[in-house]
Structures are given as C-alpha cells and as structure tokens.
Design an enzyme around this catalytic site. Sequence first.
Site, PDB file in Angstrom:
ATOM      1  N   SER A  93       0.734  -1.163   0.054  1.00  0.00           N
ATOM      2  CA  SER A  93      -0.098   0.042   0.041  1.00  0.00           C
ATOM      3  C   SER A  93       0.787   1.165   0.038  1.00  0.00           C
ATOM      4  CB  SER A  93      -0.969  -0.002   1.218  1.00  0.00           C
ATOM      5  OG  SER A  93      -1.821  -1.028   1.382  1.00  0.00           O
TER       6      SER A  93
HETATM    7  N1  SAH Z   1      -0.532  -5.278   3.782  1.00  0.00           N
HETATM    8  C1  SAH Z   1       0.316  -5.537   2.640  1.00  0.00           C
HETATM    9  C2  SAH Z   1      -0.218  -5.453   1.250  1.00  0.00           C
HETATM   10  C3  SAH Z   1      -1.269  -6.224   0.838  1.00  0.00           C
HETATM   11  S1  SAH Z   1      -1.893  -6.359  -0.581  1.00  0.00           S
HETATM   12  C4  SAH Z   1       1.584  -4.751   2.708  1.00  0.00           C
HETATM   13  O1  SAH Z   1       2.128  -4.027   3.638  1.00  0.00           O
HETATM   14  O2  SAH Z   1       2.681  -5.203   2.058  1.00  0.00           O
HETATM   15  C5  SAH Z   1      -3.324  -7.417  -0.059  1.00  0.00           C
HETATM   16  C6  SAH Z   1      -2.911  -8.847   0.299  1.00  0.00           C
HETATM   17  O3  SAH Z   1      -4.260  -9.521   0.641  1.00  0.00           O
HETATM   18  C7  SAH Z   1      -2.504  -9.491  -0.644  1.00  0.00           C
HETATM   19  O4  SAH Z   1      -1.144 -10.122  -0.541  1.00  0.00           O
HETATM   20  C8  SAH Z   1      -3.647 -10.703  -1.112  1.00  0.00           C
HETATM   21  O5  SAH Z   1      -2.949 -11.883  -1.605  1.00  0.00           O
HETATM   22  C9  SAH Z   1      -4.167 -10.899   0.460  1.00  0.00           C
HETATM   23  N2  SAH Z   1      -5.268 -11.302   0.599  1.00  0.00           N
HETATM   24  C10 SAH Z   1      -6.414 -11.348  -0.411  1.00  0.00           C
HETATM   25  N3  SAH Z   1      -7.402 -12.108  -0.044  1.00  0.00           N
HETATM   26  C11 SAH Z   1      -7.150 -12.624   1.187  1.00  0.00           C
HETATM   27  C12 SAH Z   1      -7.622 -13.730   2.033  1.00  0.00           C
HETATM   28  N4  SAH Z   1      -8.974 -13.876   2.065  1.00  0.00           N
HETATM   29  N5  SAH Z   1      -6.955 -14.014   3.278  1.00  0.00           N
HETATM   30  C13 SAH Z   1      -5.599 -13.344   3.465  1.00  0.00           C
HETATM   31  N6  SAH Z   1      -5.092 -12.666   2.544  1.00  0.00           N
HETATM   32  C14 SAH Z   1      -5.760 -12.114   1.478  1.00  0.00           C
END
Ligand code: SAH
Length: 244
Positions: A93
């Site tokens: 993000s």
């Molecule tokens: N917080 C992260 C950015 C995340 S992007 C950082 O600091 O880098 C969103 C993430 O959510 C992705 O890696 C994606 O794979 C994950 N995601 C999507 N659906 C999900 C679910 N049902 N359970 C856990 N993770 C999930």
Amino acid sequence: MIRRLMLPALVSLAFACQAIAQEGEFVRERALMIDTIRSYTALGLGYAGEEGIPENILEAMARTRRHLFVPRRFTSLAYADRPVPIENGQTISQPFIVALMTHLAGVEPGDTALEIGTGSGYQAAILAQLVEKVCTVEIVRPLGLAAANRLRDLGYDNVRVKVGDGYKGWPDCGPFDAVIVTAALGHVPPPLIEQLKVGGKLVMPVGPAGATQKLTIVEKTAPGQTKTRSVGPVRFVPFVRPRE
Ligand code: SAH
C-alpha cells in the site's frame, strides 16, 4: 605480523562500515516520505481528523526500511507516496494509506493486532513497533512465507504469520484490539468482528473489487454491537474468497 593482525581488523572495519551504510541508506527518502504524509494531513486531506497522524506512527515509518519490502527492481519507488507492485500481482500500500489505517485502528502499546493480507509484511512491520503482538494472515502461500522470513530476518519477532483465508480471522491469536484488512470486499467478514474486543476497531476497504471502495471503520461498542463510519474513497486489491 602487523599485516596478519591488520587484515582481520580491516575486514571487520569494512563489515562495520557496510552495516552503517545500509542502516543510513534512504534516510533522506524516508524523511521526504514522512513530509509528504504530514502535508496531506496539514492540508486537511486524507481523513486523519483534526489531530493528524500521531508522531509514534510517523516515527515507526521513518525507521522502517521500506525498500527491503519491495522487489529489488522497484527499489527506486520504495519511498514514493504510491502503491508499489510486489510478487503474485499484489501491491504494497501507499505509505500515506498505511499511516492512515494504522491511525484509524487506534493502536496502543499493549495491544494485540490482526492484519488480513500480509503481502510484503510492511504494514505488519509498522504495527510490530507500535503494539505488543501482531498476527497477520496471507492467502498466497509464497507471499506469506517470504514475508515471514523477511520479518524474522529484520528482527520483528512479535509478528506471527499464517498462510490461510483471512475471512476466518485467527481466533487462536486473538482476541484483538485492532484489525486492519488490506484487501477489498463488499462486506466486513463477521468472524473478524467476533474476534474484535469490545472497544476495539477494525479498518477495512469496503466495496467492489476493481473500483473504489470506502475506507470503513467498525468500532465494537458492546458484545454484538458495532458503530460504523467511513472516511473516504480508496482503491485496494481484491479480498480473495476460496471455494470451500
Ligand atoms: N498489507 C500488505 C499489502 C497487501 S496487498 C503490505 O503491507 O505489503 C493485499 C494482500 O491481501 C495480498 O497479498 C493478497 O494476497 C491478500 N489477500 C487477499 N485475499 C485474502 C484472504 N482471503 N486472506 C488473506 N489474505 C488475502
């Protein structure tokens, strides 16, 4: 003899210099990143409220080596105020959004926090410096494993990473004072509300994938009771729902 003594000394001096240089790397870029976050809030943009983003959050972000959380080819973008692609089609993000979500979740030093969507592990690393314990769930196995290794290597030892579907939360790691969801879904998963303590807050982008969502804050006011507000439009990657 002198030469024999000097060589190891020179080698360890070289290692020490390298370590100091790495510590000092991107200090200016990080300071500029913090200035940008401050200017958003000073302009009244970004929904941080009257008080703006608290100093302890900005300090944690000023300390954290974000360039180690992005793929090497994107090092030059690590401190720009924008999301950056990571592996598996996901993104880390935008720094301002990390600061804002951390602020809106109202984290305190003794807290246990849950993050859904570990991604690179950056948001978890920021939380790790502000609360007692962080539990973070990632559905994409290689991302979860890479983030767990990265967080361990960087010494964030109060973070637990689990590979799995974050829709179900992580009951054994909770209950939680704060929950941050970093992927977009049309509704707040009920298990996450269940695992929230009374007085705790959940912050999540609520809305359709592939469009803008509303950054939503749900406060648990009493068992079975919540108060919800949203602060403005955001754009997140989709929350994946595996078929059961
Ligand atoms: N917080 C992260 C950015 C995340 S992007 C950082 O600091 O880098 C969103 C993430 O959510 C992705 O890696 C994606 O794979 C994950 N995601 C999507 N659906 C999900 C679910 N049902 N359970 C856990 N993770 C999930």
